[in-house]
Design a protein around this motif. Sequence first.
Motif, PDB file in Angstrom:
ATOM      1  N   ASN A 191       3.790  10.680 -12.114  1.00  0.00           N
ATOM      2  CA  ASN A 191       4.618   9.487 -12.931  1.00  0.00           C
ATOM      3  C   ASN A 191       4.641   8.111 -11.682  1.00  0.00           C
ATOM      4  OD1 ASN A 191       6.418   8.331 -15.087  1.00  0.00           O
ATOM      5  ND2 ASN A 191       7.848   8.303 -13.243  1.00  0.00           N
ATOM      6  N   PHE A 192       4.960   8.204 -10.561  1.00  0.00           N
ATOM      7  CA  PHE A 192       4.808   7.263  -9.885  1.00  0.00           C
ATOM      8  C   PHE A 192       3.620   6.329  -9.633  1.00  0.00           C
ATOM      9  CE2 PHE A 192       3.819   5.600  -5.496  1.00  0.00           C
ATOM     10  CZ  PHE A 192       4.910   4.844  -5.313  1.00  0.00           C
ATOM     11  N   TRP A 193       2.448   7.146  -9.724  1.00  0.00           N
ATOM     12  CA  TRP A 193       1.243   6.415  -9.845  1.00  0.00           C
ATOM     13  C   TRP A 193       1.163   5.511 -11.024  1.00  0.00           C
ATOM     14  CZ3 TRP A 193      -0.374   4.967  -5.497  1.00  0.00           C
ATOM     15  CH2 TRP A 193      -0.303   5.746  -4.235  1.00  0.00           C
ATOM     16  N   ARG A 194       1.345   6.426 -12.243  1.00  0.00           N
ATOM     17  CA  ARG A 194       1.345   5.753 -13.465  1.00  0.00           C
ATOM     18  C   ARG A 194       1.798   4.447 -13.603  1.00  0.00           C
ATOM     19  NH1 ARG A 194       1.518  11.001 -15.640  1.00  0.00           N
ATOM     20  NH2 ARG A 194       3.808  10.797 -15.881  1.00  0.00           N
ATOM     21  N   THR A 195       3.359   4.431 -12.982  1.00  0.00           N
ATOM     22  CA  THR A 195       4.054   3.201 -13.060  1.00  0.00           C
ATOM     23  C   THR A 195       3.384   1.920 -12.303  1.00  0.00           C
ATOM     24  OG1 THR A 195       5.418   3.838 -11.431  1.00  0.00           O
ATOM     25  CG2 THR A 195       6.072   4.364 -13.577  1.00  0.00           C
ATOM     26  N   LEU A 196       2.503   2.416 -11.239  1.00  0.00           N
ATOM     27  CA  LEU A 196       1.899   1.214 -10.466  1.00  0.00           C
ATOM     28  C   LEU A 196       0.562   0.616 -11.136  1.00  0.00           C
ATOM     29  CD1 LEU A 196       2.618   2.517  -6.656  1.00  0.00           C
ATOM     30  CD2 LEU A 196       3.830   0.722  -8.212  1.00  0.00           C
ATOM     31  N   GLU A 251      11.132   9.354  -6.091  1.00  0.00           N
ATOM     32  CA  GLU A 251      12.075  10.550  -6.188  1.00  0.00           C
ATOM     33  C   GLU A 251      11.462  11.657  -5.939  1.00  0.00           C
ATOM     34  OE1 GLU A 251      13.416  10.353 -10.459  1.00  0.00           O
ATOM     35  OE2 GLU A 251      14.605   8.339  -9.828  1.00  0.00           O
ATOM     36  N   ALA A 252      10.059  11.742  -5.984  1.00  0.00           N
ATOM     37  CA  ALA A 252       9.372  12.946  -5.706  1.00  0.00           C
ATOM     38  C   ALA A 252       9.707  13.204  -4.003  1.00  0.00           C
ATOM     39  CB  ALA A 252       7.842  12.612  -5.951  1.00  0.00           C
ATOM     40  N   GLY A 253       9.826  12.416  -3.155  1.00  0.00           N
ATOM     41  CA  GLY A 253      10.306  12.853  -1.846  1.00  0.00           C
ATOM     42  C   GLY A 253      11.480  13.765  -1.780  1.00  0.00           C
ATOM     43  N   GLU A 254      12.580  13.454  -2.514  1.00  0.00           N
ATOM     44  CA  GLU A 254      13.860  14.161  -2.579  1.00  0.00           C
ATOM     45  C   GLU A 254      13.536  15.630  -3.130  1.00  0.00           C
ATOM     46  OE1 GLU A 254      16.718  13.239  -1.711  1.00  0.00           O
ATOM     47  OE2 GLU A 254      16.817  10.767  -1.826  1.00  0.00           O
ATOM     48  N   MET A 255      12.599  15.676  -4.072  1.00  0.00           N
ATOM     49  CA  MET A 255      12.146  16.844  -4.709  1.00  0.00           C
ATOM     50  C   MET A 255      11.521  17.766  -3.556  1.00  0.00           C
ATOM     51  SD  MET A 255      12.420  19.060  -7.169  1.00  0.00           S
ATOM     52  CE  MET A 255      13.401  17.842  -8.345  1.00  0.00           C
ATOM     53  N   CYS A 275       0.683  -1.093   0.127  1.00  0.00           N
ATOM     54  CA  CYS A 275      -0.026  -0.188  -0.001  1.00  0.00           C
ATOM     55  C   CYS A 275       0.961   1.172  -0.013  1.00  0.00           C
ATOM     56  CB  CYS A 275      -1.042  -0.024   1.135  1.00  0.00           C
ATOM     57  SG  CYS A 275      -1.873   1.500   1.130  1.00  0.00           S
ATOM     58  N   PRO A 276       1.099   1.882  -1.103  1.00  0.00           N
ATOM     59  CA  PRO A 276       1.896   2.987  -1.310  1.00  0.00           C
ATOM     60  C   PRO A 276       1.472   4.148  -0.325  1.00  0.00           C
ATOM     61  CG  PRO A 276       1.572   2.264  -3.531  1.00  0.00           C
ATOM     62  CD  PRO A 276       0.793   1.350  -2.425  1.00  0.00           C
ATOM     63  N   GLU A 277       0.177   4.095  -0.198  1.00  0.00           N
ATOM     64  CA  GLU A 277      -0.300   5.241   0.766  1.00  0.00           C
ATOM     65  C   GLU A 277      -0.077   5.113   2.147  1.00  0.00           C
ATOM     66  OE1 GLU A 277      -2.900   8.495  -0.495  1.00  0.00           O
ATOM     67  OE2 GLU A 277      -1.031   7.848  -1.077  1.00  0.00           O
ATOM     68  N   ARG A 278       0.130   3.878   2.536  1.00  0.00           N
ATOM     69  CA  ARG A 278       0.824   3.512   4.019  1.00  0.00           C
ATOM     70  C   ARG A 278       2.267   3.107   4.024  1.00  0.00           C
ATOM     71  NH1 ARG A 278      -4.271  -0.164   6.490  1.00  0.00           N
ATOM     72  NH2 ARG A 278      -2.582  -0.259   8.300  1.00  0.00           N
ATOM     73  N   HIS A 279       2.758   3.674   2.856  1.00  0.00           N
ATOM     74  CA  HIS A 279       4.343   3.435   2.857  1.00  0.00           C
ATOM     75  C   HIS A 279       4.642   2.002   2.976  1.00  0.00           C
ATOM     76  CE1 HIS A 279       5.011   7.830   2.584  1.00  0.00           C
ATOM     77  NE2 HIS A 279       3.755   7.821   3.121  1.00  0.00           N
ATOM     78  N   ILE A 280       4.133   1.136   2.261  1.00  0.00           N
ATOM     79  CA  ILE A 280       4.583  -0.236   2.218  1.00  0.00           C
ATOM     80  C   ILE A 280       4.555  -0.474   0.846  1.00  0.00           C
ATOM     81  CG2 ILE A 280       3.708  -2.723   2.561  1.00  0.00           C
ATOM     82  CD1 ILE A 280       1.880  -1.743   4.932  1.00  0.00           C
ATOM     83  N   HIS A 326       6.392  21.951  -8.898  1.00  0.00           N
ATOM     84  CA  HIS A 326       5.856  21.794 -10.093  1.00  0.00           C
ATOM     85  C   HIS A 326       6.556  20.268 -10.611  1.00  0.00           C
ATOM     86  CE1 HIS A 326       4.659  21.424 -14.368  1.00  0.00           C
ATOM     87  NE2 HIS A 326       6.164  21.261 -14.912  1.00  0.00           N
ATOM     88  N   ARG A 327       7.631  20.365 -10.496  1.00  0.00           N
ATOM     89  CA  ARG A 327       8.310  19.188 -10.742  1.00  0.00           C
ATOM     90  C   ARG A 327       8.047  17.890  -9.837  1.00  0.00           C
ATOM     91  NH1 ARG A 327      14.642  21.670 -11.148  1.00  0.00           N
ATOM     92  NH2 ARG A 327      14.123  22.715 -13.173  1.00  0.00           N
ATOM     93  N   ARG A 328       7.762  18.252  -8.379  1.00  0.00           N
ATOM     94  CA  ARG A 328       7.518  17.097  -7.754  1.00  0.00           C
ATOM     95  C   ARG A 328       6.139  16.543  -8.002  1.00  0.00           C
ATOM     96  NH1 ARG A 328       3.958  16.090  -3.562  1.00  0.00           N
ATOM     97  NH2 ARG A 328       2.749  17.884  -4.232  1.00  0.00           N
ATOM     98  N   ARG A 329       5.117  17.557  -8.440  1.00  0.00           N
ATOM     99  CA  ARG A 329       3.871  17.007  -8.759  1.00  0.00           C
ATOM    100  C   ARG A 329       3.805  16.151  -9.848  1.00  0.00           C
ATOM    101  NH1 ARG A 329      -0.466  21.844  -7.552  1.00  0.00           N
ATOM    102  NH2 ARG A 329       0.277  22.276  -5.597  1.00  0.00           N
TER     103      ARG A 329
END
Length: 262
Positions: free
Chosen positions: A217-222, A126-130, A67-72, A209-212
Amino acid sequence: MSLDALARCCPTWAEFRSVHAREAEIDVVAVRSSKAFTRVFQLRAVSLGDEIIVSERSVGGTLPACCPERHINPGGSFCIGLRAGEGITTETAPAWWTKLHAFALWQETAEETGFWPSEAQLSHGEAGEMELAAENAADQLGLRDAYREAVAFDTGVIAIGVRRINAKTDMLRNGRSACICGRTDRRGRTLLRRDCHGKELGCPVVFEHRRRAMVDNFWRTLRGRVACCGTMRECPLRTGDVTTEVGRTLQAADTHETAIRR
């Protein structure tokens, strides 16, 4: 080794049992602010290279298998913090335990409310780093609260700025105008939009803007590879759910406020 460092400072709310040089079992019962206990989390910690990977011993037993929303993560490993498991030493091991304790508490909040706690929010991948880079840039300009407002609710000056980004260039329109973030040069002159993003600390508007884009892209890959576990009230993986990470709802914030009073 990293596991040895963790074993030497194991807190009272956890039990650490070494399986072999690169694997350990950890049982966790975290303590809430109300002094009530959480469920027992039966975990497995594995040392892979320079990193500690932690998951349930029986993936999907107590928590969702993914569950990405729960960071699993897919495969069941936990994301207890950005780079939290990397290069653990005697000095950094206590911080790892602190993050694991918080992770257990946040899982209980998610289970009970269907929302991940607002103070624990960090973009995935990677959005976390941004996000951290954008927050740092905003903080230097006295805009930290405005940046957090943009991330949480998609409102405020930075969120408005993001909507003025040219989709083709990924930069603010009207490049010869003063930048929305208000950054100045050494002489106190406001930087132009076309120049601000290239400076050392960067422009929080452009970073956001880059983070968004990274989040999308993160969700599209999942999608199509990972199924929604159904435990969260808002999830971009749920069929027909148009929710994105840009802007948590007021309902989520209100629900969390109720949960943390317990």
